[in-house]
Write an enzyme that holds these catalytic residues in place. Structure first.
Site, PDB file in Angstrom:
ATOM      1  N   LYS A  62      -6.372  -9.369   3.073  1.00 12.92           N
ATOM      2  CA  LYS A  62      -5.226  -9.157   2.188  1.00 12.92           C
ATOM      3  C   LYS A  62      -3.985  -9.803   2.782  1.00 12.92           C
ATOM      4  O   LYS A  62      -3.809  -9.818   3.997  1.00 12.92           O
ATOM      5  CB  LYS A  62      -4.913  -7.659   2.034  1.00 12.92           C
ATOM      6  CG  LYS A  62      -5.990  -6.821   1.437  1.00 12.92           C
ATOM      7  CD  LYS A  62      -5.570  -5.358   1.403  1.00 12.92           C
ATOM      8  CE  LYS A  62      -6.681  -4.494   0.866  1.00 12.92           C
ATOM      9  NZ  LYS A  62      -6.307  -3.068   0.846  1.00 12.92           N
TER      10      LYS A  62
ATOM     11  N   TYR B  51       0.053  -8.039  -3.536  1.00 13.84           N
ATOM     12  CA  TYR B  51      -1.091  -8.323  -2.673  1.00 13.84           C
ATOM     13  C   TYR B  51      -1.802  -9.575  -3.160  1.00 13.84           C
ATOM     14  O   TYR B  51      -1.986  -9.759  -4.356  1.00 13.84           O
ATOM     15  CB  TYR B  51      -2.169  -7.245  -2.779  1.00 13.84           C
ATOM     16  CG  TYR B  51      -1.805  -5.836  -2.581  1.00 13.84           C
ATOM     17  CD1 TYR B  51      -2.255  -5.163  -1.452  1.00 13.84           C
ATOM     18  CD2 TYR B  51      -1.109  -5.115  -3.540  1.00 13.84           C
ATOM     19  CE1 TYR B  51      -1.990  -3.815  -1.278  1.00 13.84           C
ATOM     20  CE2 TYR B  51      -0.839  -3.771  -3.362  1.00 13.84           C
ATOM     21  CZ  TYR B  51      -1.282  -3.128  -2.238  1.00 13.84           C
ATOM     22  OH  TYR B  51      -1.029  -1.807  -2.069  1.00 13.84           O
TER      23      TYR B  51
END
Length: 176
Positions: free
Chosen positions: A72, A132
């Site tokens: 991420k 994200y």
């Protein structure tokens, strides 16, 4: 971009290097070549936004298992968060350690979270939004979590937790 190692193997904070003029600033927040040169995952399969109305809202600690383990790249685009990662990789030199960093809309700092590392955050301001970029799509069958207050990790959260999902509240302690 400036890549800074953290205490978690493979995780880095990334400082943007803005070019400023009378209009404001411009900064690159993603470059496949730079990420690859630093040994980071360059695949982006999904982008998500998390909006959080109240300060003290906790999300996490989340991760996915194979075959959908995910890296991420996290950035706070409005407000502020205390972002926390926990290394769940038994072979890692930083196994079971945690790292926390403040990400805010004004500092524009990002956190790169490698595969096998759980991620969560608590909001430090009302009306906070987090963006994200994920290396894998979300797969409910591979989604996992560990408790935010698991004594095995000893995470120190900077503000009281006032709101979290029932799912996050019910995560089990991490088993080794």
């Amino acid at each position: 971009m400036k890549f800074n190692a953290t205490t978690i193997a493979g995780a880095v904070t990334i400082e943007l290097t803005p070019l400023r003029d009378e209009r404001g600033c411009f900064a690159r927040s993603w470059c496949q070549d730079e990420f690859k040169a630093h040994g980071l995952e360059t695949r982006i399969a999904q982008c998500n936004i998390s909006y959080n109305a109240k300060s003290g809202t906790l999300r996490g600690l989340h991760y996915q298992v194979a075959p959908y383990e995910e890296a991420k790249l996290v950035r706070c685009t409005r407000g502020a968060i205390h972002d926390v990662i926990v290394d769940l990789r038994p072979q890692s030199p930083s196994f079971r350690r945690w790292f926390g960093v403040e990400l805010t809309a004004s500092n524009r700092r990002m956190l790169y979270v490698p595969e096998g590392v759980a991620h969560g955050f608590v909001t430090l301001a009302d009306d906070t939004e987090v963006s994200y970029q994920m290396s894998q799509p979300y797969d409910p069958a591979c989604a996992r979590g560990v408790r935010w207050d698991d004594p095995a990790f000893g995470i120190v959260w900077p503000v009281p937790i006032v709101l979290m999902s029932e799912r996050d509240r019910l995560h089990a302690d991490f088993s080794f």
